[in-house]
Design a protein around this motif. Structure first.
Motif, PDB file in Angstrom:
ATOM      1  N   ILE A  16       0.831  -1.198   0.000  1.00 10.80           N
ATOM      2  CA  ILE A  16       0.000   0.000   0.000  1.00 10.80           C
ATOM      3  C   ILE A  16       0.867   1.251   0.000  1.00 10.80           C
ATOM      4  O   ILE A  16       0.568   2.228  -0.690  1.00 10.80           O
ATOM      5  CB  ILE A  16      -0.934  -0.012   1.221  1.00 10.80           C
ATOM      6  CG1 ILE A  16      -1.952  -1.158   1.103  1.00 10.80           C
ATOM      7  CG2 ILE A  16      -1.672   1.317   1.351  1.00 10.80           C
ATOM      8  CD1 ILE A  16      -2.792  -1.358   2.342  1.00 10.80           C
ATOM      9  N   GLU A  19       2.193   2.293  -3.374  1.00  6.68           N
ATOM     10  CA  GLU A  19       1.099   2.733  -4.246  1.00  6.68           C
ATOM     11  C   GLU A  19       0.592   4.111  -3.826  1.00  6.68           C
ATOM     12  O   GLU A  19       0.223   4.929  -4.681  1.00  6.68           O
ATOM     13  CB  GLU A  19      -0.040   1.718  -4.226  1.00  6.68           C
ATOM     14  CG  GLU A  19      -1.152   2.034  -5.199  1.00  6.68           C
ATOM     15  CD  GLU A  19      -0.693   2.125  -6.648  1.00  6.68           C
ATOM     16  OE1 GLU A  19      -1.227   2.992  -7.374  1.00  6.68           O
ATOM     17  OE2 GLU A  19       0.182   1.337  -7.068  1.00  6.68           O
ATOM     18  N   ARG A  22       3.033   6.476  -5.311  1.00  3.85           N
ATOM     19  CA  ARG A  22       2.809   6.602  -6.766  1.00  3.85           C
ATOM     20  C   ARG A  22       1.630   7.543  -7.055  1.00  3.85           C
ATOM     21  O   ARG A  22       1.736   8.449  -7.889  1.00  3.85           O
ATOM     22  CB  ARG A  22       2.545   5.222  -7.357  1.00  3.85           C
ATOM     23  CG  ARG A  22       2.178   5.257  -8.833  1.00  3.85           C
ATOM     24  CD  ARG A  22       1.945   3.874  -9.405  1.00  3.85           C
ATOM     25  NE  ARG A  22       3.206   3.162  -9.632  1.00  3.85           N
ATOM     26  CZ  ARG A  22       3.599   2.079  -8.952  1.00  3.85           C
ATOM     27  NH1 ARG A  22       2.821   1.575  -7.988  1.00  3.85           N
ATOM     28  NH2 ARG A  22       4.758   1.509  -9.221  1.00  3.85           N
ATOM     29  N   GLN A  23       0.528   7.356  -6.349  1.00  4.21           N
ATOM     30  CA  GLN A  23      -0.659   8.172  -6.615  1.00  4.21           C
ATOM     31  C   GLN A  23      -0.453   9.626  -6.204  1.00  4.21           C
ATOM     32  O   GLN A  23      -0.928  10.541  -6.883  1.00  4.21           O
ATOM     33  CB  GLN A  23      -1.867   7.556  -5.912  1.00  4.21           C
ATOM     34  CG  GLN A  23      -2.275   6.219  -6.503  1.00  4.21           C
ATOM     35  CD  GLN A  23      -3.527   5.635  -5.871  1.00  4.21           C
ATOM     36  OE1 GLN A  23      -4.345   6.350  -5.294  1.00  4.21           O
ATOM     37  NE2 GLN A  23      -3.692   4.323  -5.975  1.00  4.21           N
ATOM     38  N   THR A 195      -6.299  -6.141   2.068  1.00  6.25           N
ATOM     39  CA  THR A 195      -5.604  -5.860   0.813  1.00  6.25           C
ATOM     40  C   THR A 195      -4.563  -6.922   0.510  1.00  6.25           C
ATOM     41  O   THR A 195      -3.916  -7.464   1.425  1.00  6.25           O
ATOM     42  CB  THR A 195      -4.922  -4.480   0.900  1.00  6.25           C
ATOM     43  OG1 THR A 195      -5.905  -3.501   1.246  1.00  6.25           O
ATOM     44  CG2 THR A 195      -4.278  -4.096  -0.420  1.00  6.25           C
ATOM     45  N   THR A 197      -1.393  -7.798   0.156  1.00 14.30           N
ATOM     46  CA  THR A 197      -0.034  -7.378   0.476  1.00 14.30           C
ATOM     47  C   THR A 197       0.649  -8.523   1.202  1.00 14.30           C
ATOM     48  O   THR A 197       0.040  -9.580   1.440  1.00 14.30           O
ATOM     49  CB  THR A 197      -0.037  -6.135   1.383  1.00 14.30           C
ATOM     50  OG1 THR A 197      -0.677  -6.473   2.629  1.00 14.30           O
ATOM     51  CG2 THR A 197      -0.776  -4.971   0.735  1.00 14.30           C
ATOM     52  N   SER A 207      -6.909  -4.718  -4.231  1.00 11.19           N
ATOM     53  CA  SER A 207      -5.566  -4.455  -4.726  1.00 11.19           C
ATOM     54  C   SER A 207      -4.942  -3.310  -3.932  1.00 11.19           C
ATOM     55  O   SER A 207      -5.648  -2.523  -3.282  1.00 11.19           O
ATOM     56  CB  SER A 207      -5.603  -4.077  -6.211  1.00 11.19           C
ATOM     57  OG  SER A 207      -6.218  -2.805  -6.380  1.00 11.19           O
ATOM     58  N   ALA A 208      -3.622  -3.199  -4.007  1.00 12.56           N
ATOM     59  CA  ALA A 208      -2.940  -2.095  -3.323  1.00 12.56           C
ATOM     60  C   ALA A 208      -3.402  -0.749  -3.868  1.00 12.56           C
ATOM     61  O   ALA A 208      -3.535   0.225  -3.121  1.00 12.56           O
ATOM     62  CB  ALA A 208      -1.430  -2.249  -3.465  1.00 12.56           C
ATOM     63  N   ALA A 209      -3.665  -0.680  -5.166  1.00 11.80           N
ATOM     64  CA  ALA A 209      -4.118   0.580  -5.762  1.00 11.80           C
ATOM     65  C   ALA A 209      -5.473   0.988  -5.219  1.00 11.80           C
ATOM     66  O   ALA A 209      -5.722   2.172  -4.943  1.00 11.80           O
ATOM     67  CB  ALA A 209      -4.169   0.448  -7.291  1.00 11.80           C
ATOM     68  N   ALA A 212      -4.975   2.162  -1.616  1.00  9.41           N
ATOM     69  CA  ALA A 212      -4.259   3.435  -1.544  1.00  9.41           C
ATOM     70  C   ALA A 212      -5.150   4.616  -1.881  1.00  9.41           C
ATOM     71  O   ALA A 212      -4.945   5.723  -1.371  1.00  9.41           O
ATOM     72  CB  ALA A 212      -3.051   3.413  -2.473  1.00  9.41           C
TER      73      ALA A 212
END
Length: 239
Positions: A16, A19, A22-23, A195, A197, A207-209, A212
């Motif tokens: 998480i 991600e 990233r976001q 999640t 992970t 999902s991690a996305a 997140a």
């Protein structure tokens, strides 16, 4: 030193955390991720930079005050400000429920509870004490990544260190939100849900996305956004 928006994501080298980084970076934040494992953290930052994202890595051991101090000094020197703090790093040290000798609070080793609190609660206090002064001049958002396991509503047996420390983290959210409201710093807890992970396992539905996204929502709230709440996917949930 830059006036660009800066975000700090602890425990950001996998799952998480990476991600979330990233976001946030895709929203034009300069993101610093931390990890205890320096090689894993560097690899994660390198991967995100290969995607064209402004992400760097710094080592952090939340249970060591000197490590926290060094991180704060790095942020002050290189960025001079902090807009977002995502307290994602945490420990899950409880034994598996299949071990009946240690699965409940009356039989659990006290060291498991102590380790859980030192990272999940006191570690969060340490990092907040060190970096919130960089947020006060302009406001921002603090997100404490919590868990449904910490909800008093429906609290059950098992995983006592994790459950109790996450409940205490939620209490810290309430205290910080009250103390920082005048500084326009929003402080909220977020449950990312079960999640896929290393902690959640491969049978988890999210999902991690997906997990997140709710954290990033809380990390980018406007000045008049909610504070002192507990959320999942942007929706308030019971404490």
């Amino acid at each position: 030193m830059t006036a660009e928006r800066t975000a700090l994501v602890t425990g950001g080298c996998r799952g998480i955390g990476v991600e979330v980084a990233r976001q946030l970076a895709r929203k034009d934040y300069r993101v610093v991720i931390t990890s205890r494992d320096g090689l894993a953290g560097k690899a994660a930052a390198d991967k995100l930079r290969s995607e064209g994202l402004a992400v760097s890595h710094q080592p952090l051991e939340l249970t060591r005050q000197e490590s926290v101090r060094r991180l704060a000094a790095y942020l002050a020197e290189h960025f001079g400000r902090l807009d977002v703090l995502v307290n994602n790093a945490g420990d899950f040290v409880d034994p598996d429920l299949d071990d009946p000798r240690q699965a409940n609070v009356l039989q659990a080793p006290l060291s498991h509870l102590q380790d859980s609190f030192d990272t999940n609660v006191l570690g969060t206090v340490r990092i907040c004490q060190a970096v919130v002064p960089m947020m006060r001049p302009h406001g921002g958002c603090i997100v404490n990544v919590s868990s449904g396991y910490g909800q008093l509503t429906g609290m059950r047996a098992g995983f006592p260190g994790y459950r109790i420390s996450k409940t205490a983290l939620n209490a810290l959210t309430r205290v910080l939100a009250a103390e920082l409201e005048a500084d326009e710093i929003r402080v909220n807890s977020v449950d990312p849900g079960w999640t896929r992970t290393r902690m959640g396992g491969q049978n988890a539905p999210r999902s991690a996305a997906e997990a997140a996204a709710g954290i990033v929502w809380a990390a980018t709230l406007p000045t008049d956004g909610p504070t002192g709440g507990f959320f999942r996917d942007g929706t308030a949930i019971p404490w």
